[in-house]
Scaffold this active site. Structure first.
Site, PDB file in Angstrom:
ATOM      1  N   CYS A 118      38.976   4.136  17.663  1.00  0.00           N
ATOM      2  CA  CYS A 118      39.968   3.055  17.673  1.00  0.00           C
ATOM      3  C   CYS A 118      39.421   1.748  17.119  1.00  0.00           C
ATOM      4  O   CYS A 118      40.189   0.843  16.790  1.00  0.00           O
ATOM      5  CB  CYS A 118      40.501   2.840  19.085  1.00  0.00           C
ATOM      6  SG  CYS A 118      41.243   4.319  19.812  1.00  0.00           S
ATOM      7  N   HIS A 297      43.373  -4.307  19.946  1.00  0.00           N
ATOM      8  CA  HIS A 297      43.739  -2.896  19.917  1.00  0.00           C
ATOM      9  C   HIS A 297      44.823  -2.649  20.956  1.00  0.00           C
ATOM     10  O   HIS A 297      44.717  -3.078  22.102  1.00  0.00           O
ATOM     11  CB  HIS A 297      42.492  -2.052  20.210  1.00  0.00           C
ATOM     12  CG  HIS A 297      42.770  -0.591  20.397  1.00  0.00           C
ATOM     13  ND1 HIS A 297      43.668   0.114  19.635  1.00  0.00           N
ATOM     14  CD2 HIS A 297      42.244   0.308  21.291  1.00  0.00           C
ATOM     15  CE1 HIS A 297      43.692   1.377  20.035  1.00  0.00           C
ATOM     16  NE2 HIS A 297      42.839   1.518  21.027  1.00  0.00           N
ATOM     17  N   ASN A 327      49.261   3.974  21.531  1.00  0.00           N
ATOM     18  CA  ASN A 327      47.905   3.851  21.015  1.00  0.00           C
ATOM     19  C   ASN A 327      47.788   4.678  19.735  1.00  0.00           C
ATOM     20  O   ASN A 327      47.830   5.904  19.779  1.00  0.00           O
ATOM     21  CB  ASN A 327      46.907   4.347  22.072  1.00  0.00           C
ATOM     22  CG  ASN A 327      45.463   4.258  21.612  1.00  0.00           C
ATOM     23  OD1 ASN A 327      45.176   4.033  20.448  1.00  0.00           O
ATOM     24  ND2 ASN A 327      44.538   4.458  22.542  1.00  0.00           N
TER      25      ASN A 327
END
Length: 370
Positions: A118, A297, A327
């Site tokens: 990520c 994020h 996500n």
């Protein structure tokens, strides 16, 4: 002078799946998901490939199509470098960046991928900025390097292809998409002021995903064996042991899916994000009072709330895009950055922080002046 972000774009798959629709797969509901994550829906790539998503995001960032933010149209021949951050490329060879180079006709560009989960877009930005700065410098040997003035950095994911849709603790979290940014060296603008990237060993295997090599291998320890071709890869159990999934796979669970210990990841992420922001701000020689907004994020709204409290900043200081994306791993930050530009949150001269954390463990932040 510095590497300046002059364009951003994003791309989402057509299919949007709302929380209550997941009742057909697992024991869950909208209230359960929303209160724990801030997610209301996510996009799932059915027909779209990783390259499809990355290409559309890149076209917006380059100013070729509507959407996103672009200071001007960048011609194909002006891009010298393509970096794609992804854990879900369509193919192993060529790279995801190589496919984008070919699709977009970026004939002058070097192209390669990065995998930092990520945090991939943050790592990609850092690598691109470093290569551009080295090309622009007069240090010894600079003249012999590839001239790099502009870079396209893309984060693209089909994370739902690695999702275990029978695990309600993880399947509600993930979505697909792509984001992109164009960096350009500018003698008159500060651009990227600092970056901070760091790795920490995931010693408890809190977040893992194995490969599932399935091509027949006609070899055993003594040499060629036609019988061995039907037995599968004998090295896979050792890998399963190393990442802590051997018992799960032995029990019949799928190998190539994301396994996550939520509380451990949450603890790491919350601390990693605040540390990365503070380190990047310090390296930039500024304070948080100088920053217009933080683009984090988009993993879990509760993590962002925790970081906001630790940093002493209100939630409206942070760009929130998670509600309808989930996500999306390496695509998360550039998609949220494109949202921030489109919503008018970032103006010329603003100082902005992009920050992420991911499996591995990885984390990092970049401070830039718009």
């Amino acid at each position: 002078m510095g590497s300046t972000i002059i364009g951003c774009g994003k791309s989402l798959p057509a299919l949007e799946v709302e929380n209550d629709e997941l009742k057909a797969l697992v024991d869950t509901n909208d209230e359960w998901i929303t209160t724990r994550t801030g997610i209301k829906s996510r996009r799932i790539a059915v027909d779209e490939t990783n390259a499809d998503l990355g290409e559309e995001a890149a076209r917006q960032a380059l100013g070729w199509t509507e959407g996103g933010y672009a200071e001007r149209r960048i011609e194909a021949g002006e891009i010298d470098l393509v970096i794609c951050a992804t854990v879900t490329p369509d193919v192993v060879v060529p790279s995801a960046a190589g496919l984008l180079r070919r699709r977009l006709g970026l004939d002058n560009a070097i192209a390669f991928d990065v995998n930092a989960a990520c945090s991939g877009f943050i790592y990609g930005l850092t690598v691109a900025e470093t290569m551009i700065a080295a090309s622009a410098s007069n240090v010894a040997g600079a003249a012999g390097r590839n001239p790099i003035k502009r870079a396209l950095v893309v984060g693209a994911e089909r994370l739902t292809r690695l999702t275990n849709w029978s695990d309600r603790n993880t399947c509600v979290l993930f979505g697909d998409g792509a984001g992109a940014a164009v960096l350009e060296w500018n003698e008159e603008r500060a651009g990227i002021l600092s970056s901070f990237i760091v790795n920490e060993d995931d010693i408890t295997n809190a977040l893992t995903c194995a490969n599932a090599f399935d091509a027949p291998q006609p070899f055993d320890k003594d040499g060629i064996s036609l019988e061995a071709a039907a037995a599968g890869d004998p090295a896979l159990p050792r890998t399963d042991e190393e990442i802590g999934t051997h018992a799960l796979v032995e029990a019949g669970r799928p190998r190539q899916v994301l396994y996550m210990d939520g509380p451990k990841v949450f603890k790491f992420a919350a601390e990693a994000m605040t540390t990365a922001v503070r380190q990047a701000v310090e390296r930039a020689g500024i304070t948080l009072d100088d920053v217009a907004c933080i683009v984090p994020h988009q993993a879990n709204e509760r993590i962002i709330k925790y970081a906001a409290k630790k940093l002493g900043r209100p939630m409206d200081f942070f760009q929130l895009s998670i509600a309808h994306t989930g996500n999306s791993s390496a695509a998360s930050v550039p998609m949220a950055l494109a949202d921030a530009y489109e919503q008018g949150r970032i103006q010329r001269g603003d100082k902005v922080i992009v920050v992420a954390f991911g499996g591995g463990f990885t984390s990092g932040a970049v401070v830039f002046e718009a």
